[in-house]
Design an enzyme around this catalytic site. Structure first.
Site, PDB file in Angstrom:
ATOM      1  N   LEU A  46       0.865  -1.173   0.000  1.00 16.03           N
ATOM      2  CA  LEU A  46       0.000   0.000   0.000  1.00 16.03           C
ATOM      3  C   LEU A  46       0.903   1.224   0.000  1.00 16.03           C
ATOM      4  CD1 LEU A  46      -2.875  -0.594   2.615  1.00 16.03           C
ATOM      5  CD2 LEU A  46      -3.164  -0.007   0.205  1.00 16.03           C
ATOM      6  N   ASP A  47       0.533   2.258  -0.752  1.00 18.77           N
ATOM      7  CA  ASP A  47       1.309   3.494  -0.740  1.00 18.77           C
ATOM      8  C   ASP A  47       1.424   4.024   0.687  1.00 18.77           C
ATOM      9  OD1 ASP A  47       1.508   3.415  -3.489  1.00 18.77           O
ATOM     10  OD2 ASP A  47      -0.227   4.718  -3.812  1.00 18.77           O
ATOM     11  N   PRO A  48       2.529   4.703   1.023  1.00 14.83           N
ATOM     12  CA  PRO A  48       2.640   5.291   2.367  1.00 14.83           C
ATOM     13  C   PRO A  48       1.447   6.164   2.737  1.00 14.83           C
ATOM     14  CG  PRO A  48       4.762   5.370   1.274  1.00 14.83           C
ATOM     15  CD  PRO A  48       3.776   4.869   0.247  1.00 14.83           C
ATOM     16  N   ALA A  50      -1.591   5.764   1.880  1.00 12.33           N
ATOM     17  CA  ALA A  50      -2.823   4.978   1.999  1.00 12.33           C
ATOM     18  C   ALA A  50      -2.973   4.346   3.376  1.00 12.33           C
ATOM     19  CB  ALA A  50      -2.857   3.897   0.928  1.00 12.33           C
ATOM     20  N   ARG A 181      -3.729   5.766  -8.018  1.00 14.84           N
ATOM     21  CA  ARG A 181      -3.105   7.055  -8.335  1.00 14.84           C
ATOM     22  C   ARG A 181      -3.109   7.313  -9.843  1.00 14.84           C
ATOM     23  NH1 ARG A 181       2.620   7.119  -6.617  1.00 14.84           N
ATOM     24  NH2 ARG A 181       2.483   4.857  -6.373  1.00 14.84           N
TER      25      ARG A 181
END
Length: 308
Positions: A46-48, A50, A181
């Site tokens: 997961l993106d930071p 998120a 994104r």
């Protein structure tokens, strides 16, 4: 001086609610230390920025982490129109500002429609995808010119949950490898104003459609209370619920565990989860059109509870 942590063999799946601002690997390592688990892995980054569901696999459960990585997922996304950033989210540096046109719900729905189905999507340049053995984000941070790969991904559904210019909220259900994104970035270009992700939350990952997640704060509090946090682990079998299942008697299960192929015309064709007669997971296998079962991944040391 901190006391040395004594790690232990631990098998199961933790449904972590990842906080914003933390990488998936750092979240994994924090949980692994709290659980004192010898071996752990996550099921896709997961993106930071998120938050939300990050299934963590420990012990024998790491053998199915790759399968969960390929599972369908759902996200709640908040998108800001009118501003693009270098990372395609709010953590990045603004690149360009444009005015947001007047948009009706019908216009937004029409703009979203082409993003549903199998689509070609270019990954963000700030991503963990590797190029020449190095993550793209490392190259981007050095200022290198990057041509991010374009890949086919599948978006199952997009629901517009709210819109108050310049912010809209979406529920996106998609397959593995989809970048929300990128979806926000590309939607912004279709609308002619640019866009980026302001907030992103993963709400479920197959087969965990109604997950009971735990935060790192709650996990820490539980450990500090003296309780054994291992009680929070789901059994390995919980990650196998979407597979066709085969139950073998003790003799056949022993042969399967030794890597032997078995044949039964009644076996369902395709990838299967194999269990002992007592309900303990034996492994994953592949059944061909002739009913031959070939072992793929074997589980060791699991009882029927499969999380201890």
């Amino acid at each position: 001086m901190r006391p040395r942590i004594t790690f232990r063999p631990l098998h199961g799946i933790l449904l972590l609610d990842k906080p914003a601002g933390l990488s998936s690997n750092n979240a994994l390592q924090a949980a692994r230390r709290l659980l004192r688990a010898e071996k752990g892995g996550h099921t896709g980054s997961l993106d930071p920025l998120a938050t939300g569901l990050l299934p963590l696999c420990f012990g024998e459960a790491t053998k199915i982490a790759g399968l969960l990585l390929g599972s369908a997922k759902a996200y709640d996304a908040e998108i800001v129109l009118g501003v693009t950033t270098d990372t395609d989210d709010a953590d990045g540096q603004p690149l360009r500002e444009r005015s947001v046109p007047a948009l009706s719900e019908a216009a937004l729905q029409a703009a979203l429609a082409p993003f549903i189905g199998r689509i070609q999507q270019q990954a963000p340049i700030y991503s963990a995808l590797k190029q020449g053995g190095e993550p793209l984000y490392a190259k981007a941070r050095r200022g290198e010119v990057i041509e991010a790969p374009v890949r086919e991904v599948e978006v199952h559904a997009i629901t517009l949950t709210s819109y108050a210019s310049p912010r809209l909220r979406l529920r996106v259900t998609c397959g593995s490898g989809t970048y929300i994104r990128s979806l926000a970035r590309d939607l912004g270009e279709v609308l002619g104003c640019g866009a980026h992700i302001a907030a992103l939350r993963r709400v479920w990952v197959e087969p965990f459609r109604t997950p009971e997640m735990i935060t790192l704060e709650a996990l820490t509090a539980l450990v500090e209370s003296g309780a054994d946090a291992a009680q929070l682990l789901l059994p390995v079998a919980a990650g196998l619920s979407d597979f066709a299942q085969i139950t073998l008697d003790a003799t056949l299960a022993a042969r399967f565990r030794m890597g032997q192929r078995l044949r039964d015309p009644a076996f369902p064709e395709g990838q299967v989860a194999v269990f002992d007669a007592d309900g303990s997971p034996a492994g994953l296998g592949l059944v061909d059109a002739d009913g031959r079962l070939s072992p793929q991944r074997l589980f060791n040391g699991l009882n029927a509870a499969a999380a201890c």
